[in-house]
Design a protein around this motif. Structure first.
Motif, PDB file in Angstrom:
ATOM      1  N   PRO A 169       0.781  -1.240   0.000  1.00  0.00           N
ATOM      2  CA  PRO A 169       0.000   0.000   0.000  1.00  0.00           C
ATOM      3  C   PRO A 169       0.815   1.293   0.000  1.00  0.00           C
ATOM      4  O   PRO A 169       0.398   2.261  -0.655  1.00  0.00           O
ATOM      5  CB  PRO A 169      -0.852  -0.126   1.275  1.00  0.00           C
ATOM      6  N   PRO A 170       1.973   1.378   0.695  1.00  0.00           N
ATOM      7  CA  PRO A 170       2.681   2.670   0.701  1.00  0.00           C
ATOM      8  C   PRO A 170       3.113   3.164  -0.676  1.00  0.00           C
ATOM      9  O   PRO A 170       3.336   4.366  -0.837  1.00  0.00           O
ATOM     10  CB  PRO A 170       3.891   2.397   1.598  1.00  0.00           C
ATOM     11  N   VAL A 171       3.225   2.264  -1.677  1.00  0.00           N
ATOM     12  CA  VAL A 171       3.646   2.741  -2.999  1.00  0.00           C
ATOM     13  C   VAL A 171       2.607   3.663  -3.610  1.00  0.00           C
ATOM     14  O   VAL A 171       2.914   4.392  -4.575  1.00  0.00           O
ATOM     15  CB  VAL A 171       3.964   1.583  -3.969  1.00  0.00           C
ATOM     16  N   ASN A 172       1.397   3.666  -3.065  1.00  0.00           N
ATOM     17  CA  ASN A 172       0.380   4.568  -3.594  1.00  0.00           C
ATOM     18  C   ASN A 172       0.725   6.036  -3.349  1.00  0.00           C
ATOM     19  O   ASN A 172       0.119   6.925  -3.958  1.00  0.00           O
ATOM     20  CB  ASN A 172      -0.985   4.222  -2.988  1.00  0.00           C
ATOM     21  N   PHE A 173       1.691   6.297  -2.484  1.00  0.00           N
ATOM     22  CA  PHE A 173       2.156   7.681  -2.317  1.00  0.00           C
ATOM     23  C   PHE A 173       2.615   8.246  -3.660  1.00  0.00           C
ATOM     24  O   PHE A 173       2.329   9.408  -3.997  1.00  0.00           O
ATOM     25  CB  PHE A 173       3.293   7.743  -1.297  1.00  0.00           C
ATOM     26  N   TYR A 174       3.327   7.448  -4.438  1.00  0.00           N
ATOM     27  CA  TYR A 174       3.835   7.910  -5.726  1.00  0.00           C
ATOM     28  C   TYR A 174       2.782   7.869  -6.828  1.00  0.00           C
ATOM     29  O   TYR A 174       2.969   8.466  -7.893  1.00  0.00           O
ATOM     30  CB  TYR A 174       5.056   7.074  -6.140  1.00  0.00           C
ATOM     31  N   ARG A 175       1.690   7.170  -6.591  1.00  0.00           N
ATOM     32  CA  ARG A 175       0.609   7.147  -7.564  1.00  0.00           C
ATOM     33  C   ARG A 175      -0.400   8.267  -7.300  1.00  0.00           C
ATOM     34  O   ARG A 175      -1.113   8.672  -8.213  1.00  0.00           O
ATOM     35  CB  ARG A 175      -0.098   5.791  -7.534  1.00  0.00           C
ATOM     36  N   ALA A 176      -0.450   8.744  -6.067  1.00  0.00           N
ATOM     37  CA  ALA A 176      -1.424   9.782  -5.709  1.00  0.00           C
ATOM     38  C   ALA A 176      -0.865  11.177  -5.982  1.00  0.00           C
ATOM     39  O   ALA A 176      -1.055  12.114  -5.204  1.00  0.00           O
ATOM     40  CB  ALA A 176      -1.815   9.644  -4.241  1.00  0.00           C
ATOM     41  N   VAL A 177      -0.161  11.305  -7.083  1.00  0.00           N
ATOM     42  CA  VAL A 177       0.380  12.589  -7.523  1.00  0.00           C
ATOM     43  C   VAL A 177      -0.142  12.801  -8.935  1.00  0.00           C
ATOM     44  O   VAL A 177      -0.177  11.866  -9.739  1.00  0.00           O
ATOM     45  CB  VAL A 177       1.929  12.575  -7.508  1.00  0.00           C
ATOM     46  N   GLN A 178      -0.560  14.012  -9.234  1.00  0.00           N
ATOM     47  CA  GLN A 178      -1.238  14.244 -10.507  1.00  0.00           C
ATOM     48  C   GLN A 178      -0.338  14.047 -11.717  1.00  0.00           C
ATOM     49  O   GLN A 178      -0.816  13.755 -12.809  1.00  0.00           O
ATOM     50  CB  GLN A 178      -1.852  15.646 -10.513  1.00  0.00           C
ATOM     51  N   ALA A 179       0.971  14.208 -11.565  1.00  0.00           N
ATOM     52  CA  ALA A 179       1.925  13.937 -12.644  1.00  0.00           C
ATOM     53  C   ALA A 179       3.050  13.077 -12.080  1.00  0.00           C
ATOM     54  O   ALA A 179       3.282  13.063 -10.868  1.00  0.00           O
ATOM     55  CB  ALA A 179       2.475  15.238 -13.217  1.00  0.00           C
ATOM     56  N   ARG A 180       3.753  12.362 -12.947  1.00  0.00           N
ATOM     57  CA  ARG A 180       4.744  11.397 -12.476  1.00  0.00           C
ATOM     58  C   ARG A 180       6.173  11.770 -12.845  1.00  0.00           C
ATOM     59  O   ARG A 180       7.077  10.955 -12.718  1.00  0.00           O
ATOM     60  CB  ARG A 180       4.398  10.011 -13.025  1.00  0.00           C
ATOM     61  N   ASP A 181       6.378  12.964 -13.287  1.00  0.00           N
ATOM     62  CA  ASP A 181       7.739  13.414 -13.564  1.00  0.00           C
ATOM     63  C   ASP A 181       8.464  13.658 -12.241  1.00  0.00           C
ATOM     64  O   ASP A 181       7.822  13.873 -11.196  1.00  0.00           O
ATOM     65  CB  ASP A 181       7.703  14.688 -14.403  1.00  0.00           C
ATOM     66  N   LEU A 209      16.479  18.335  -5.720  1.00  0.00           N
ATOM     67  CA  LEU A 209      15.615  17.387  -5.028  1.00  0.00           C
ATOM     68  C   LEU A 209      15.009  16.377  -6.003  1.00  0.00           C
ATOM     69  O   LEU A 209      14.862  15.193  -5.681  1.00  0.00           O
ATOM     70  CB  LEU A 209      14.498  18.138  -4.292  1.00  0.00           C
ATOM     71  N   SER A 210      14.705  16.824  -7.211  1.00  0.00           N
ATOM     72  CA  SER A 210      14.082  15.939  -8.206  1.00  0.00           C
ATOM     73  C   SER A 210      14.968  14.770  -8.579  1.00  0.00           C
ATOM     74  O   SER A 210      14.468  13.690  -8.942  1.00  0.00           O
ATOM     75  CB  SER A 210      13.723  16.747  -9.459  1.00  0.00           C
ATOM     76  N   VAL A 211      16.269  14.955  -8.480  1.00  0.00           N
ATOM     77  CA  VAL A 211      17.197  13.883  -8.838  1.00  0.00           C
ATOM     78  C   VAL A 211      16.920  12.616  -8.035  1.00  0.00           C
ATOM     79  O   VAL A 211      17.015  11.497  -8.542  1.00  0.00           O
ATOM     80  CB  VAL A 211      18.654  14.357  -8.635  1.00  0.00           C
ATOM     81  N   PHE A 212      16.536  12.793  -6.772  1.00  0.00           N
ATOM     82  CA  PHE A 212      16.315  11.637  -5.904  1.00  0.00           C
ATOM     83  C   PHE A 212      15.083  10.827  -6.308  1.00  0.00           C
ATOM     84  O   PHE A 212      14.905   9.700  -5.843  1.00  0.00           O
ATOM     85  CB  PHE A 212      16.186  12.094  -4.451  1.00  0.00           C
ATOM     86  N   PHE A 213      14.246  11.379  -7.156  1.00  0.00           N
ATOM     87  CA  PHE A 213      13.014  10.694  -7.564  1.00  0.00           C
ATOM     88  C   PHE A 213      12.975  10.474  -9.078  1.00  0.00           C
ATOM     89  O   PHE A 213      11.910  10.248  -9.649  1.00  0.00           O
ATOM     90  CB  PHE A 213      11.803  11.497  -7.079  1.00  0.00           C
ATOM     91  N   SER A 214      14.141  10.521  -9.682  1.00  0.00           N
ATOM     92  CA  SER A 214      14.224  10.370 -11.137  1.00  0.00           C
ATOM     93  C   SER A 214      14.260   8.917 -11.575  1.00  0.00           C
ATOM     94  O   SER A 214      14.209   8.634 -12.778  1.00  0.00           O
ATOM     95  CB  SER A 214      15.455  11.105 -11.663  1.00  0.00           C
ATOM     96  N   ARG A 215      14.378   7.993 -10.638  1.00  0.00           N
ATOM     97  CA  ARG A 215      14.418   6.581 -11.001  1.00  0.00           C
ATOM     98  C   ARG A 215      13.206   5.814 -10.464  1.00  0.00           C
ATOM     99  O   ARG A 215      13.281   4.612 -10.220  1.00  0.00           O
ATOM    100  CB  ARG A 215      15.712   5.942 -10.491  1.00  0.00           C
ATOM    101  N   VAL A 216      12.114   6.500 -10.277  1.00  0.00           N
ATOM    102  CA  VAL A 216      10.859   5.849  -9.904  1.00  0.00           C
ATOM    103  C   VAL A 216      10.190   5.367 -11.182  1.00  0.00           C
ATOM    104  O   VAL A 216       9.881   6.163 -12.078  1.00  0.00           O
ATOM    105  CB  VAL A 216       9.924   6.807  -9.134  1.00  0.00           C
ATOM    106  N   GLY A 217       9.979   4.055 -11.271  1.00  0.00           N
ATOM    107  CA  GLY A 217       9.350   3.481 -12.453  1.00  0.00           C
ATOM    108  C   GLY A 217       7.951   2.977 -12.162  1.00  0.00           C
ATOM    109  O   GLY A 217       7.610   2.656 -11.010  1.00  0.00           O
ATOM    110  N   TYR A 218       7.136   2.888 -13.202  1.00  0.00           N
ATOM    111  CA  TYR A 218       5.757   2.411 -13.099  1.00  0.00           C
ATOM    112  C   TYR A 218       5.545   1.347 -14.173  1.00  0.00           C
ATOM    113  O   TYR A 218       5.966   1.515 -15.319  1.00  0.00           O
ATOM    114  CB  TYR A 218       4.759   3.551 -13.312  1.00  0.00           C
ATOM    115  N   LYS A 219       4.868   0.270 -13.798  1.00  0.00           N
ATOM    116  CA  LYS A 219       4.652  -0.821 -14.749  1.00  0.00           C
ATOM    117  C   LYS A 219       3.284  -1.447 -14.490  1.00  0.00           C
ATOM    118  O   LYS A 219       2.961  -1.821 -13.355  1.00  0.00           O
ATOM    119  CB  LYS A 219       5.753  -1.874 -14.601  1.00  0.00           C
ATOM    120  N   ALA A 220       2.500  -1.585 -15.556  1.00  0.00           N
ATOM    121  CA  ALA A 220       1.184  -2.193 -15.437  1.00  0.00           C
ATOM    122  C   ALA A 220       1.304  -3.709 -15.353  1.00  0.00           C
ATOM    123  O   ALA A 220       2.317  -4.294 -15.744  1.00  0.00           O
ATOM    124  CB  ALA A 220       0.320  -1.799 -16.630  1.00  0.00           C
ATOM    125  N   THR A 221       0.261  -4.362 -14.836  1.00  0.00           N
ATOM    126  CA  THR A 221       0.203  -5.824 -14.777  1.00  0.00           C
ATOM    127  C   THR A 221      -1.036  -6.286 -15.520  1.00  0.00           C
ATOM    128  O   THR A 221      -1.797  -5.483 -16.062  1.00  0.00           O
ATOM    129  CB  THR A 221       0.138  -6.327 -13.325  1.00  0.00           C
TER     130      THR A 221
END
Length: 527
Positions: A169-181, A209-221
């Motif tokens: 469930p905590p990964v939803n923190f990164y999904r609950a943002v209107q853009a993913r850049d 600060l953005s550099v620390f979140f530049s390697r967050v990936g998203y993948k559908a199942t």
């Protein structure tokens, strides 16, 4: 017409809030002289003295029990709970009440609601977590609060988790943002954990600060709406050749090396939650202070910046220090604030002006949250709410009787909640929740058919009709049920005047009194 008469009679006798003259009224204040109870009070009182301000007197027991119930568990005390507390002569009863409230199951529901506002727990546009992910996310937030997970571990889980949004469930923190850049993710992190809006930052600080979140990936199942959030080492760090290290820079200007095979989110989390980092502890403690006191030491609580300084730097530093010393124990921080004299001051100011409020010389009068208000109406009347979602899925079914503070999904529709200021959960900003009164709110409580139905048919109101006792005992029970206090002699006389003039039967009298009391300012506000 009969109720109009009752409202007019009550207007002259009902104590509906702090007096405009600043005089202490017995239902709101005790005669005890306030004195510091802990280090927070010492700082607050010293500052008040330096500013030439007097703190208000301590609040009455009736005010304290209502305030503590509403602030800690988001519900009213029952008449029996209020009566028992008022009759208790133990000088330590306030501290004991705080301890009991922090362990009640409603605590997790209410504070999960607050954090769900901040973390944008919402299934529909523009967040689009979708209902099953919302349920998983909300359950995790609630369980973390119930189990008193240290806040640094709570934050680390949100910042560094990887996996399915259904199963982690905590990964939803990164999904609950209107853009993913990376910039949008960095902005959400700064707002949530540093209390800072990146719009006020220099461009290079946000880029760092953005550099620390530049390697967050998203993948559908293959499962509908399921998504994997993960550390993607194949994504190059900005400004670095693939496979080569790069130096990063934290918001305080400190440089660090980012190895190609290490998740930069973990590097940032290590920096963020370390005890010496004032950004994290002070922002979190200030947010809790804001939720309990009605105003942040830095106000708004998510607007830390150089040109919006804390009203008391010493108080903010002490809150942060105590939070770190407790090892980020959220309940310990709340207990410290709730047991302070500052929290227990009367809402009746000893002086005038906004400076008094900004420096916590008295309690701040503020409206009940929309969810708390409808739960209170249902508790008083025995009514229930029917909630629905625009998505016809099993995950969106809300059984009748679920308290509004326990709702997981910010997309659940409700005319009442929207009218009374529930936030949209689109941005995570504290200002999304509106505390501005409106004519539509007033008219809803006065004239809504739904409110009238609850009063006329609610099983709790029907039960009141079956209670024995004379009119004085009945009035006392109604006041304890709705306002958590005994009526004053003036209020007793006002009701007697009304009954003599209109001669209502017992049913009409009870329904009229319930209607009149829930339409007082005293009921609508926490004080």
């Amino acid at each position: 017409m009969r109720r109009v008469m009752l409202a007019a009679v009550f207007a002259g006798a009902c104590v509906c809030g702090p007096a405009a003259t600043g005089q202490i009224q017995d239902p709101f204040a005790s005669r005890a002289v306030p004195s510091p109870a802990n280090s927070l009070d010492e700082i607050v009182f010293a500052r008040l003295s330096a500013l030439g301000l007097r703190p208000s007197s301590l609040c009455s027991d009736a005010v304290f029990i209502r305030r503590a119930f509403l602030d800690v568990i988001g519900t009213l005390p029952t008449a029996d709970e209020a009566r028992s507390f008022l009759e208790d002569r133990d000088p330590a009863k306030r501290r004991a009440l705080v301890d009991r409230l922090l362990e009640r199951p409603e605590f997790a529901d209410y504070w999960a609601m607050k954090w769900a506002d901040t973390l944008r727990v919402k299934s529909e546009f523009p967040i689009n977590l979708w209902p099953n992910a919302v349920q998983a996310y909300h359950r995790w937030i609630r369980a973390s609060l119930r189990d008193n997970l240290p806040f640094d571990e709570f934050a680390r889980a949100l910042l560094t988790s990887s996996g399915s949004n259904f199963r982690e469930p905590p990964v939803n923190f990164y999904r609950a943002v209107q853009a993913r850049d990376p910039q949008s993710l960095a902005a959400a992190v700064a707002l949530t954990f540093m209390g800072s809006r990146v719009e006020s930052w220099p461009a290079e600080r946000l880029a760092d600060l953005s550099v620390f979140f530049s390697r967050v990936g998203y993948k559908a199942t293959g499962e509908w709406k399921e998504e994997i959030v993960f550390f993607d080492p194949e994504r190059p760090l900005p400004g670095a050749a693939p496979g080569s290290p790069r130096s990063g820079r934290f918001p305080d200007g400190t440089a660090t090396s980012l190895a190609p095979d290490r998740d930069p989110r973990v590097v940032f989390a290590d920096w963020l939650v370390r005890p010496g980092n004032p950004w994290f502890a002070r922002a979190a403690a200030n947010r809790v202070w804001y939720w309990l006191m009605g105003r942040g030491v830095v106000h708004e609580p998510d607007d830390f910046r150089a040109d919006n300084p804390p009203s008391s730097p010493e108080l903010l530093a002490e809150l942060g220090r105590a939070f770190v010393e407790s090892r980020y124990d959220m309940k310990a921080l709340m207990r410290m604030i709730l047991n302070s004299t500052t929290y227990q001051l009367s809402p009746v100011p000893a002086g005038a002006g906004g400076v008094s409020e900004a420096n916590f010389a008295h309690a701040i009068v503020r409206p009940l949250d929309a969810e708390v208000l409808i739960d209170a109406l249902n508790q008083i009347t025995g009514g229930t709410e029917q909630y629905s979602s625009p998505i016809p899925e099993p995950f969106t079914f809300v059984p009748p009787g679920v308290r509004s503070t326990a709702l997981a999904d910010g997309s659940i529709t409700s005319a009442f909640l929207e009218t009374f200021g529930r936030p949209s959960r689109d941005t995570g900003l504290a200002s999304e929740r509106s505390d501005r009164p409106s004519a539509s709110q007033r008219l809803y409580l006065l004239n809504s058919a739904e409110v009238q139905r609850k009063i006329q048919q609610g099983p709790a109101v029907q039960a009141l009709l079956q209670r024995g006792g004379d009119g004085r005992a009945l009035l006392d029970l109604l006041y304890l049920t709705i306002l958590s206090r005994h009526p004053t002699e003036a209020e007793m006389a006002a009701v007697q005047q009304y009954t003599q003039a209109t001669e209502p039967n017992r049913r009409a009298l009870v329904q009229d009194l319930v209607w009149a009391l829930i339409n007082t300012v005293e009921f609508r506000y926490r004080h």
